[in-house]
Design a protein around this motif. Structure first.
Motif, short mmCIF file in Angstrom:
data_model
loop_
_atom_site.label_atom_id
_atom_site.label_comp_id
_atom_site.label_asym_id
_atom_site.label_seq_id
_atom_site.Cartn_x
_atom_site.Cartn_y
_atom_site.Cartn_z
N GLU A 1 -10.26 6.60 -31.53
CA GLU A 1 -10.52 5.82 -30.16
C GLU A 1 -11.79 6.18 -29.54
OE1 GLU A 1 -9.45 2.86 -27.81
OE2 GLU A 1 -8.22 3.41 -29.28
N LEU A 2 -12.29 7.14 -29.40
CA LEU A 2 -13.57 7.30 -28.61
C LEU A 2 -14.61 6.71 -29.55
CD1 LEU A 2 -13.29 10.87 -27.30
CD2 LEU A 2 -13.51 9.00 -26.15
N ILE A 3 -14.86 6.84 -30.90
CA ILE A 3 -15.85 6.36 -31.84
C ILE A 3 -15.63 4.77 -31.76
CG2 ILE A 3 -16.40 5.95 -34.17
CD1 ILE A 3 -15.44 8.91 -34.78
N ARG A 4 -14.55 4.03 -31.67
CA ARG A 4 -14.47 2.76 -31.46
C ARG A 4 -15.00 2.25 -30.18
NH1 ARG A 4 -8.24 1.68 -33.57
NH2 ARG A 4 -8.60 2.26 -35.86
N ARG A 5 -14.75 3.07 -29.27
CA ARG A 5 -15.14 2.64 -27.81
C ARG A 5 -17.02 2.51 -28.02
NH1 ARG A 5 -11.85 5.73 -23.49
NH2 ARG A 5 -9.78 4.69 -24.07
N GLU A 6 -17.37 3.79 -28.49
CA GLU A 6 -18.82 3.66 -28.63
C GLU A 6 -19.64 2.92 -29.34
OE1 GLU A 6 -20.19 7.69 -29.32
OE2 GLU A 6 -19.11 8.59 -27.70
#
Length: 132
Positions: free
Chosen positions: A119-124
């Motif tokens: 999820e964090l990677i998708r946000r960045e």
């Protein structure tokens, strides 16, 4: 049904006849055996009676079981002498039970951690994932 009932009646009559015949003839052939006591009546006493006495009895349970206690105690002492060292029975790692109990919880936590990282990677980088 009538045939069966007639046959049954005939069999019962035959049994009654046999009983009557055996009671009239059988009283002379009956022989008594006194195993537990000696009769007081002289007519019932027989010279050839085989009444067992305590002298006739060979090995009793008490005689057979005489040395059993000592043998069992000796066997137990031998087992204690050959007893396994406690340190060889202990687990190699003292926290094995803790790992066993915590492992299912760690698997759940690991799944949630991976989902959070994704999820964090998708946000960045939303544009890199959409192209793929």
């Amino acid at each position: 049904m009538d045939d069966e009932s007639k046959k049954r009646k005939e069999r019962l009559e035959q049994l009654k006849k046999r009983k009557l015949e055996s009671t009239s003839n059988g009283n002379k052939d009956v022989s008594l055996s006194f195993r537990n006591y000696t009769p007081l009546n002289g007519e019932l006493k027989a010279d050839d009676s085989n009444i067992t006495t305590t002298a006739d009895i060979g090995d009793t349970v008490e005689k057979k079981m005489e040395g059993v206690v000592e043998r069992v105690i000796q066997e137990e002492e031998e087992k204690r002498a050959k007893d396994v060292d406690i340190f060889t029975l202990a687990p190699k790692k003292p926290n094995w039970d803790l790992k066993r109990d915590v492992e299912p919880k760690l698997l759940k936590l690991e799944k949630k951690t991976r989902a959070a990282i994704i999820e964090l990677i998708r946000r960045e980088r939303p544009h890199d994932l959409s192209m793929a």
